[in-house]
Motif scaffolding. Structure first.
Motif, PDB file in Angstrom:
ATOM      1  N   SER A  25      32.171  32.504 -11.783  1.00 32.62           N
ATOM      2  CA  SER A  25      33.182  31.481 -12.060  1.00 32.62           C
ATOM      3  C   SER A  25      34.084  31.274 -10.855  1.00 32.62           C
ATOM      4  O   SER A  25      34.298  32.190 -10.055  1.00 32.62           O
ATOM      5  CB  SER A  25      34.045  31.895 -13.258  1.00 32.62           C
ATOM      6  N   ARG A  34      37.807  28.729  -9.941  1.00 29.33           N
ATOM      7  CA  ARG A  34      38.793  27.764 -10.393  1.00 29.33           C
ATOM      8  C   ARG A  34      39.351  27.021  -9.194  1.00 29.33           C
ATOM      9  O   ARG A  34      39.942  27.633  -8.309  1.00 29.33           O
ATOM     10  CB  ARG A  34      39.933  28.449 -11.158  1.00 29.33           C
ATOM     11  N   ARG A  59      30.168  23.826 -19.232  1.00 30.77           N
ATOM     12  CA  ARG A  59      30.377  24.874 -18.221  1.00 30.77           C
ATOM     13  C   ARG A  59      31.684  24.672 -17.444  1.00 30.77           C
ATOM     14  O   ARG A  59      32.335  25.641 -17.065  1.00 30.77           O
ATOM     15  CB  ARG A  59      29.213  24.887 -17.223  1.00 30.77           C
ATOM     16  N   PHE A  60      32.039  23.419 -17.172  1.00 30.25           N
ATOM     17  CA  PHE A  60      33.239  23.106 -16.400  1.00 30.25           C
ATOM     18  C   PHE A  60      34.314  22.547 -17.326  1.00 30.25           C
ATOM     19  O   PHE A  60      34.006  21.841 -18.298  1.00 30.25           O
ATOM     20  CB  PHE A  60      32.942  22.059 -15.324  1.00 30.25           C
ATOM     21  N   GLN A  98      38.035  24.398 -13.828  1.00 32.05           N
ATOM     22  CA  GLN A  98      37.502  25.720 -14.132  1.00 32.05           C
ATOM     23  C   GLN A  98      35.991  25.607 -14.217  1.00 32.05           C
ATOM     24  O   GLN A  98      35.468  24.845 -15.035  1.00 32.05           O
ATOM     25  CB  GLN A  98      38.071  26.231 -15.462  1.00 32.05           C
ATOM     26  N   MET A  99      35.295  26.353 -13.380  1.00 27.25           N
ATOM     27  CA  MET A  99      33.843  26.280 -13.309  1.00 27.25           C
ATOM     28  C   MET A  99      33.254  27.623 -13.722  1.00 27.25           C
ATOM     29  O   MET A  99      33.485  28.634 -13.054  1.00 27.25           O
ATOM     30  CB  MET A  99      33.393  25.913 -11.885  1.00 27.25           C
ATOM     31  N   ASN A 100      32.539  27.627 -14.830  1.00 26.23           N
ATOM     32  CA  ASN A 100      31.880  28.826 -15.338  1.00 26.23           C
ATOM     33  C   ASN A 100      30.370  28.662 -15.272  1.00 26.23           C
ATOM     34  O   ASN A 100      29.850  27.551 -15.161  1.00 26.23           O
ATOM     35  CB  ASN A 100      32.320  29.091 -16.779  1.00 26.23           C
ATOM     36  N   SER A 101      29.680  29.777 -15.388  1.00 21.97           N
ATOM     37  CA  SER A 101      28.208  29.773 -15.371  1.00 21.97           C
ATOM     38  C   SER A 101      27.671  28.957 -14.199  1.00 21.97           C
ATOM     39  O   SER A 101      26.771  28.123 -14.347  1.00 21.97           O
ATOM     40  CB  SER A 101      27.667  29.208 -16.689  1.00 21.97           C
ATOM     41  N   LEU A 102      28.226  29.213 -13.045  1.00 25.00           N
ATOM     42  CA  LEU A 102      27.830  28.448 -11.861  1.00 25.00           C
ATOM     43  C   LEU A 102      26.379  28.729 -11.489  1.00 25.00           C
ATOM     44  O   LEU A 102      25.882  29.861 -11.623  1.00 25.00           O
ATOM     45  CB  LEU A 102      28.757  28.777 -10.697  1.00 25.00           C
TER      46      LEU A 102
END
Length: 122
Positions: A17, A19, A66-67, A81-85
């Motif tokens: 992740s 941010r 995801r975002f 917020q960026m998850n599971s990139l």
């Protein structure tokens, strides 16, 4: 001269992740839509997400779930917020604001940040 300054990019492993934040160096009378765009090598710059002044959000299909884009109107800041990139998220990310610089400016102006690199790699 108002400038947008992004921060929070970097190198992250797949599944990780980050941010991103974007704030203005000067004052803008009113800001309507805030958004994030990205550009990977060899590709055109494309929309990632936008958020209206009222909080309505819009995402490109590839980042949905995801975002998360959000904004703090009091601080004139937008976040991503960026998850599971994933490796395909690797790009330079740019923030974009649409607003009026002064009360007597009739048309909206596009403001762009200088970009922040996001690299997803193991």
């Amino acid at each position: 001269q108002v400038q947008l300054v992004e921060s929070g990019g970097g190198l992250v492993q797949p599944g990780g992740s980050l941010r991103l934040s974007c704030a203005a160096s000067g004052s803008i009378f009113s800001v309507n839509t805030m958004g994030w765009y990205r550009q990977a090598p060899g590709n055109q710059r494309g929309l990632v997400a936008t958020v209206s002044r009222g909080g309505s959000t819009n995402y490109v299909d590839s980042v949905k779930g995801r975002f998360t884009i959000s904004r703090d109107n009091a601080k004139n800041t937008v976040y991503l917020q960026m998850n599971s990139l994933q490796p395909e998220d690797t790009a330079v990310y740019y923030c974009n604001w649409k607003g009026r610089p002064t009360a007597w400016t009739r048309s909206e102006v596009d403001y762009w940040g200088q970009g922040t690199q996001v690299t997803v790699s193991s």
